[in-house]
Design a protein around this motif. Structure first.
Motif: not given
Length: 318
Positions: A31, A34, A163, A199, A254, A259, A261, A270
């Motif tokens: 996460d 990404q 989420s 999220t 994290s 991180g 989304c 995060n």
């Protein structure tokens, strides 16, 4: 910084208890990375995972088998896992590193590589299900059912991410009942654990308590739940403390606060693992994490990414 404390003073909180132990589910390699724009070398990712495991993180989510078209950064998932499996220091434990599988095709790849722990990623809202999974809210459960069933038949542990549990950028506030019913359906499919995701980082302590109470009313205890907070509005640690008081003992974080989304632009980093460990140590809560090694790891990764760490603890100790 001259004179900086290397450890917080320990003062247990009555509401948390003096013998509490928390499991930190480290999501930095998956996460956290990404959404990085520049491609990170596989060797760097391998070292990141190795360092996190060596720092005492009990669970390190390594990667995802999502299609590289959607998340190019994780296109090297198979190479990463193969390299980790060849690491003598990790040994058989490399097979226990969780990997995200979006569907049966992803599960096939995880099985081929001998993975023993997978995760699926669902949505509590219609809009995000369509944007993230290209499925309707209802269809996502039909998609996940055979994935979870096959994973369990293969002897795998299965985690369910949910989420938009505290708010959705397109739909606004998400009713507690809707979040609970969504999570219960994932547990009924066969998930061992349910991670409740804020999220876009809009949750507040009262909201956290209300959601956990709603799950308790539905017969789902905190032993089946994890909390996944983002720090968009600076509430991640406050929300963690509220969840601790309510009995939660598993938290996602994290390293370095990496991180976001890729499918929700308002989702920022995060909760930083270092910031979480600092708070927990101050409360006398056991984590098994070597904070110094973790800080060194996050500072190293920040250097690899070419920018300062988002973790306040890493910056303070720098």
């Amino acid at each position: 910084m001259t004179g900086v404390l290397r450890r917080p003073a320990t003062h247990p909180a009555p509401a948390v208890g003096t013998d509490a132990e928390v499991t930190i589910w480290e999501v930095g390699p998956r996460d956290g990375l990404q959404n990085e724009a520049g491609v990170i070398p596989t060797a760097t990712k391998v070292e990141f995972v190795q360092r996190l495991v060596a720092a005492g993180l009990p669970i390190v989510e390594a990667t995802s088998f999502v299609h590289p078209k959607w998340v190019p950064q994780l296109a090297d998932a198979a190479d990463l896992l193969t390299a980790l499996a060849a690491d003598d220091a990790l040994g058989e434990t490399a097979r226990d590193l969780p990997v995200l599988v979006p569907n049966e095709r992803g599960l096939d790849r995880a099985i081929e590589l001998g993975c023993r722990h997978v995760a699926i990623f669902a949505s509590a809202t219609e809009t995000f299900a369509r944007r993230n999974l290209n499925r309707s809210f209802e269809d996502q459960f039909a998609m996940f059912a055979p994935t979870v069933t096959r994973a369990r038949e293969a002897g795998m542990r299965v985690r369910g991410y949910l989420s938009m549990c505290f708010g959705d950028p397109w739909e606004g506030e998400v009713p507690l009942r809707q979040v609970v019913e969504s999570g219960v359906r994932l547990l009924e499919l066969g998930c061992d654990q349910l991670s409740l995701g804020d999220t876009i980082g809009v949750g507040t302590p009262g909201h956290v308590r209300a959601l956990l109470a709603a799950y308790a009313d539905a017969g789902v205890g905190t032993d089946q739940l994890a909390l996944h907070f983002h720090d968009t509005y600076g509430q991640a640690l406050t929300n963690t403390y509220a969840a601790l008081e309510a009995g939660a003992r598993t938290f996602d974080a994290s390293a370095g606060g990496l991180g976001g989304c890729p499918y929700a632009e308002s989702a920022t980093g995060n909760l930083a693992t270092e910031d979480l460990v600092w708070m927990l140590e101050g409360l006398g809560v056991r984590t098994g994490v070597d904070l110094d090694a973790l800080i060194t790891t996050s500072a190293w990764m920040a250097g690899e990414l070419g920018r300062p760490s988002a973790s306040r603890v890493v910056r303070a100790r720098g």
